[in-house]
Design a protein around this motif. Structure first.
Motif, PDB file in Angstrom:
ATOM      1  N   MET A   1       0.846  -1.180   0.000  1.00  0.00           N
ATOM      2  CA  MET A   1       0.000   0.000   0.000  1.00  0.00           C
ATOM      3  C   MET A   1       0.885   1.235   0.000  1.00  0.00           C
ATOM      4  N   VAL A   2       0.576   2.171  -0.860  1.00  0.00           N
ATOM      5  CA  VAL A   2       1.312   3.426  -0.946  1.00  0.00           C
ATOM      6  C   VAL A   2       0.519   4.480  -0.183  1.00  0.00           C
ATOM      7  N   TYR A   3       1.168   5.171   0.708  1.00  0.00           N
ATOM      8  CA  TYR A   3       0.496   6.203   1.487  1.00  0.00           C
ATOM      9  C   TYR A   3       0.802   7.567   0.923  1.00  0.00           C
ATOM     10  N   LYS A   4      -0.203   8.400   0.918  1.00  0.00           N
ATOM     11  CA  LYS A   4      -0.129   9.695   0.287  1.00  0.00           C
ATOM     12  C   LYS A   4       0.525  10.746   1.178  1.00  0.00           C
ATOM     13  N   SER A   5       0.374  10.657   2.477  1.00  0.00           N
ATOM     14  CA  SER A   5       0.906  11.688   3.359  1.00  0.00           C
ATOM     15  C   SER A   5       1.613  11.061   4.555  1.00  0.00           C
ATOM     16  N   LYS A   6       2.799  11.543   4.835  1.00  0.00           N
ATOM     17  CA  LYS A   6       3.576  11.061   5.969  1.00  0.00           C
ATOM     18  C   LYS A   6       4.210  12.259   6.671  1.00  0.00           C
ATOM     19  N   PRO A   7       3.425  12.969   7.492  1.00  0.00           N
ATOM     20  CA  PRO A   7       3.987  14.168   8.140  1.00  0.00           C
ATOM     21  C   PRO A   7       5.240  13.877   8.968  1.00  0.00           C
ATOM     22  N   GLU A   8       5.289  12.698   9.619  1.00  0.00           N
ATOM     23  CA  GLU A   8       6.457  12.379  10.435  1.00  0.00           C
ATOM     24  C   GLU A   8       7.708  12.206   9.573  1.00  0.00           C
ATOM     25  N   LEU A   9       7.552  11.753   8.336  1.00  0.00           N
ATOM     26  CA  LEU A   9       8.687  11.627   7.426  1.00  0.00           C
ATOM     27  C   LEU A   9       9.230  12.998   7.068  1.00  0.00           C
ATOM     28  N   ARG A  10       8.357  13.944   6.767  1.00  0.00           N
ATOM     29  CA  ARG A  10       8.794  15.303   6.449  1.00  0.00           C
ATOM     30  C   ARG A  10       9.565  15.907   7.621  1.00  0.00           C
ATOM     31  N   GLU A  11       9.043  15.705   8.824  1.00  0.00           N
ATOM     32  CA  GLU A  11       9.714  16.236  10.012  1.00  0.00           C
ATOM     33  C   GLU A  11      11.104  15.631  10.182  1.00  0.00           C
ATOM     34  N   LYS A  12      11.206  14.319   9.998  1.00  0.00           N
ATOM     35  CA  LYS A  12      12.498  13.637  10.150  1.00  0.00           C
ATOM     36  C   LYS A  12      13.497  14.123   9.101  1.00  0.00           C
TER      37      LYS A  12
END
Length: 93
Positions: A1-12
């Protein structure tokens, strides 16, 4: 499954590479890394994963997805930190 939004990834990524990274909205699930080098750190996206996100989330056809991305993402220059879009090479090439 591909996820569209990963706010924690942007923060990291921002913590590790700086707040000046630019992201392609709605395509966090297609991030494969950050390019580093002499010009700047730039977020790198897998184009095939971007298409998959549009197929799943926006109900685009594959042709519509590629056309949308070519016009709105791949050809857009938004400064020195413009994201990089990668077409992966598979064994069939």
């Amino acid at each position: 499954m591909v996820y569209k939004s990963k706010p924690e990834l942007r923060e990291k990524l921002a913590e590790n590479f700086g707040d000046d990274l630019l992201f392609a909205d709605t395509f966090d699930g297609a991030i494969i890394g950050v390019a580093i080098g002499h010009d700047s750190e730039r977020v790198v996206y897998d184009t095939r994963q971007m298409v998959e996100i549009l197929l799943q989330e926006e109900d685009f056809t594959e042709e519509e997805a590629w056309e949308y991305l070519e016009f709105n993402s791949f050809g857009a220059y938004v400064g020195k930190n413009t994201p990089i879009y990668v077409e992966r090479i598979d064994d069939e090439c």
